[in-house]
Structure formats: C-alpha cells, structure tokens
Write a protein that holds these residues in place. Structure first.
Motif, mmCIF file in Angstrom:
data_model
loop_
_atom_site.group_PDB
_atom_site.id
_atom_site.type_symbol
_atom_site.label_atom_id
_atom_site.label_comp_id
_atom_site.label_asym_id
_atom_site.label_seq_id
_atom_site.Cartn_x
_atom_site.Cartn_y
_atom_site.Cartn_z
ATOM 1 N N ASN A 111 0.856 -1.188 0.000
ATOM 2 C CA ASN A 111 0.000 0.000 0.000
ATOM 3 C C ASN A 111 0.895 1.241 0.000
ATOM 4 O OD1 ASN A 111 -1.803 2.092 0.541
ATOM 5 N ND2 ASN A 111 -2.953 0.948 2.065
ATOM 6 N N TRP A 112 0.762 2.071 -1.014
ATOM 7 C CA TRP A 112 1.594 3.269 -1.129
ATOM 8 C C TRP A 112 1.402 4.217 0.045
ATOM 9 C CZ3 TRP A 112 -0.695 8.064 -1.177
ATOM 10 C CH2 TRP A 112 -2.075 8.116 -1.455
ATOM 11 N N PHE A 164 3.940 6.869 1.894
ATOM 12 C CA PHE A 164 3.603 8.289 1.837
ATOM 13 C C PHE A 164 3.594 8.893 3.234
ATOM 14 C CE2 PHE A 164 0.081 11.460 1.967
ATOM 15 C CZ PHE A 164 0.654 12.439 1.186
ATOM 16 N N LEU A 165 2.934 8.213 4.169
ATOM 17 C CA LEU A 165 2.879 8.700 5.546
ATOM 18 C C LEU A 165 4.277 8.761 6.152
ATOM 19 C CD1 LEU A 165 1.249 9.562 8.030
ATOM 20 C CD2 LEU A 165 0.867 7.138 8.532
ATOM 21 N N ALA A 166 5.083 7.735 5.895
ATOM 22 C CA ALA A 166 6.461 7.737 6.399
ATOM 23 C C ALA A 166 7.244 8.920 5.825
ATOM 24 C CB ALA A 166 7.148 6.422 6.051
ATOM 25 N N GLY A 167 7.005 9.241 4.557
ATOM 26 C CA GLY A 167 7.676 10.389 3.944
ATOM 27 C C GLY A 167 7.267 11.695 4.584
ATOM 28 N N LEU A 168 5.981 11.825 4.891
ATOM 29 C CA LEU A 168 5.502 13.043 5.545
ATOM 30 C C LEU A 168 6.133 13.212 6.923
ATOM 31 C CD1 LEU A 168 1.689 12.954 4.677
ATOM 32 C CD2 LEU A 168 3.439 14.406 3.640
ATOM 33 N N VAL A 169 6.252 12.106 7.656
ATOM 34 C CA VAL A 169 6.869 12.171 8.982
ATOM 35 C C VAL A 169 8.330 12.575 8.856
ATOM 36 C CG1 VAL A 169 7.493 10.864 11.030
ATOM 37 C CG2 VAL A 169 5.262 10.488 9.964
ATOM 38 N N HIS A 211 10.996 7.526 0.694
ATOM 39 C CA HIS A 211 9.637 7.036 0.956
ATOM 40 C C HIS A 211 8.665 7.499 -0.126
ATOM 41 C CE1 HIS A 211 10.404 5.059 4.706
ATOM 42 N NE2 HIS A 211 10.887 6.144 5.278
ATOM 43 N N PHE A 212 8.754 8.759 -0.539
ATOM 44 C CA PHE A 212 7.858 9.241 -1.587
ATOM 45 C C PHE A 212 8.125 8.532 -2.914
ATOM 46 C CE2 PHE A 212 7.656 13.497 0.856
ATOM 47 C CZ PHE A 212 6.525 13.097 1.540
ATOM 48 N N GLN A 213 9.395 8.250 -3.188
ATOM 49 C CA GLN A 213 9.730 7.527 -4.419
ATOM 50 C C GLN A 213 9.179 6.104 -4.387
ATOM 51 O OE1 GLN A 213 13.968 8.096 -4.405
ATOM 52 N NE2 GLN A 213 13.838 10.165 -5.248
ATOM 53 N N LYS A 214 9.281 5.446 -3.218
ATOM 54 C CA LYS A 214 8.722 4.095 -3.083
ATOM 55 C C LYS A 214 7.210 4.135 -3.260
ATOM 56 C CE LYS A 214 8.461 -0.289 -2.064
ATOM 57 N NZ LYS A 214 8.888 -1.311 -3.061
ATOM 58 N N ALA A 215 6.565 5.146 -2.678
ATOM 59 C CA ALA A 215 5.117 5.282 -2.853
ATOM 60 C C ALA A 215 4.774 5.461 -4.321
ATOM 61 C CB ALA A 215 4.606 6.462 -2.028
ATOM 62 N N SER A 216 5.572 6.244 -5.055
ATOM 63 C CA SER A 216 5.333 6.456 -6.490
ATOM 64 C C SER A 216 5.490 5.165 -7.279
ATOM 65 C CB SER A 216 6.281 7.520 -7.036
ATOM 66 O OG SER A 216 5.887 8.808 -6.641
ATOM 67 N N GLU A 217 6.428 4.334 -6.886
ATOM 68 C CA GLU A 217 6.593 3.046 -7.557
ATOM 69 C C GLU A 217 5.346 2.184 -7.389
ATOM 70 O OE1 GLU A 217 10.099 1.217 -6.001
ATOM 71 O OE2 GLU A 217 11.408 2.883 -6.598
ATOM 72 N N LEU A 218 4.741 2.266 -6.212
ATOM 73 C CA LEU A 218 3.539 1.465 -5.944
ATOM 74 C C LEU A 218 2.293 2.067 -6.571
ATOM 75 C CD1 LEU A 218 4.265 0.669 -2.183
ATOM 76 C CD2 LEU A 218 4.319 -0.959 -4.089
ATOM 77 N N ASP A 219 2.292 3.385 -6.797
ATOM 78 C CA ASP A 219 1.125 4.068 -7.375
ATOM 79 C C ASP A 219 1.617 5.128 -8.359
ATOM 80 O OD1 ASP A 219 -1.429 4.905 -7.910
ATOM 81 O OD2 ASP A 219 -1.744 5.921 -6.002
#
Length: 310
Positions: free
Chosen positions: A127-128, A132-137, A150-158
C-alpha cells in the motif's frame, strides 16, 4: 508561505442495508451521515454516526467515518480518538491507521504518526499510503533524504498518483533544487493538471526566483481548483505585497488567518505588511515573537531587521 504536508484521503465506509434489524438501522445512520458529509455538514454527520454507535458501540466503520468528520472540522484530537476506536474494534483497519497517522501529523504528534507509518509498512507493505505517511513524517523531522526515498517508493507502488510527485518536488524545493522540483511538477501536471498543490508549489518557486507576477498567476490557478485552503490565500497575499498591492494583500492574509489561525507564515506576512506601511510598532508586534520562535523562517530575519530600522 506554507506547503500542505498532509492530505485527507477520507474513504468513507459504507453499509449494505438488509431487513429492519439493528444492522439495518445502524447502516441507515451511517449512510445518512455520509450524505451529510458530502453536503459539507460534518456536525450533522457526527450526530448521525453517533446514533449508529449507540446501536452498536463496536461499529468500526461508524467510528472511522465519525473521525473523518472531525478532521473536516480540524478537531484532530477527537479524530485521533475515533480512529483509535475503529482500530480497537478492527485491528487490521489499514485505512484507519493511515488517517490516524495524518491526524497525528496535523496535531503535532510526529512520533505517533511514525508508529502508524511503521505499522502500515509492516502489515500492508504494498500500500503506497504507508510509504507516503512515512515520507511526511520524515519531512516533519527534516530528514529529507529519507522523505524522498519514501515518496519515491510510494510512487513506484502508485505511479499515476500526481500528489506523490508533488511531495517529491516539495522536498527538492526545501533543498533549493528548483530545477528538479520544476521537472517533477511537469511530470505531475501531465498526470493531473488540476492538482492545486502543484500550482501552489509552482507559485512558491516563482516567488523565490523573484518572478512575482508568475507566482500570483500560479497561486490563482491553485485557488481556482481548491478555494478552501487558507495557505493559498496567504501566499497570494504575500505576492500582492511584493507587487505593491498592499491593501489587497493584507485583506487576503487576514482572510487566511480567519480560515486557519495557526499558520505562523500568515503572521509573518502581516508583519511584512506593517513594515511596508512604515508602522514599526505593529510590525514588531508580529515579527519579534516570530524571530524568537522561528528564526530560520524565510524572510523573518530580513523584515525583523527592517522593522527595527523604521
């Protein structure tokens, strides 16, 4: 100026109605509450969700939706409590962990937000939203390299999520890498040209580069796509000050404060306004405290010194 660091992805829970039973009644209250939330009436929605909870105190979906309504009212402490109840009754409620994490961020409870991000990365790794939440923190702790990862990993997932590109661009903006930020915004715009935060960030880059009219045009576009964000109006007010339109600027800054009284950037901008107006006493009323509390905030030191020289 202020960048939106967290986004409410309020996915409301729904219920399938059956016969006229407790399940049926509580489901009707849930759906009526959802209707009120869609009508931008969160207070009435809360009352209806509470009716559902009086029928079934373990109704996790009602706790979740009630929390979403509290978020819309900026009642983050109550939202956190309700998201926690949803999680208590449904421990694997990933969306409740995500939304609670966002509420923790908005409530200044960064370590608790990190705990929800860690739970999501462990229990819902594909789940991206967890990344995303980890990146915000990480962004809140100014751990910018980790935030980018973290944002890059989220982008890979979504990969079709423009918000995740905007968040990466935001980190590059903080690092003063404007070219990389602008490249990411172009990518985000190709996915969703109507994303308001994209245009707001573009306005901030233009302002920092001294292109004040371009900044104004970009933030106007952000407002046209979302006219309920206080910091858009605050940013627009600042740009108008730099374009010599002081009265128009202060009107928007005051409007921003009425919408969100907890944004220190708005009070900084009021201080700038009074410096431009030559009102030393009023300027220092705002800038002195900000200089003590936020000495690294852009423009604070510059205008604090100008206020002292008046």
């Amino acid at each position: 100026m202020k960048i939106q660091n967290s986004i409410l992805y309020g996915i409301l829970a729904f219920s399938i109605l059956s016969c006229d039973s407790v399940e049926d009644k509580k489901g009707r209250f849930l759906l009526k509450g959802n209707e009120k939330l869609e009508e931008n009436d969160p207070r009435s929605a809360i009352q209806l969700y509470q009716e559902a909870l009086e029928l079934d105190s373990a109704y996790a979906d009602a706790w979740f939706n009630k929390a979403v309504a509290h978020v819309q009212l900026n009642q983050f402490g109550q939202a956190i409590s309700d998201f926690s109840q949803a999680i208590y009754y449904r421990p694997d409620y990933s969306q409740a962990h995500f939304q609670r994490g966002l509420s923790y961020l908005d409530n200044g409870e960064f370590y608790n937000a990190r705990s929800d991000a860690d739970w999501m990365k462990k229990n819902d790794p594909e789940n991206w939203e967890g990344h995303f939440l980890a990146g915000l923190v990480a962004e809140k702790f100014e751990e910018f390299d980790d935030a980018l990862l973290h944002f890059q990993k989220a982008s890979e997932l979504d990969p079709d999520n423009s918000d995740l590109l905007v968040n990466q661009a935001t980190i590059h903006y903080y690092l003063k890498d404007f070219d990389k930020a602008k490249d990411l915004l172009i990518q985000a715009e190709s996915i969703n040209p109507f994303e308001p935060n994209l245009h707001n960030l573009r306005s901030m880059i233009a302002f920092d580069e001294g292109n004040y009219q371009e900044a104004l045009d970009a933030v106007d576009k952000a407002i046209s796509f979302n006219n309920r964000q206080a910091y858009f109006y605050n940013n627009k007010g600042l740009y108008l000050l730099y374009l010599g339109k002081n009265e128009e600027g202060i009107d928007l800054i005051n409007q921003s404060i009425q919408m969100d009284e907890n944004n220190p950037y708005a009070y900084r901008n009021k201080g700038i306004y009074y410096v431009l107006e030559g009102d030393k006493i009023s300027a220092l009323q705002f800038l002195d405290e900000l200089y003590q509390d936020y000495p690294e905030m852009d423009l604070v030191e510059e205008y604090f010194e100008k206020a002292q020289e008046l």
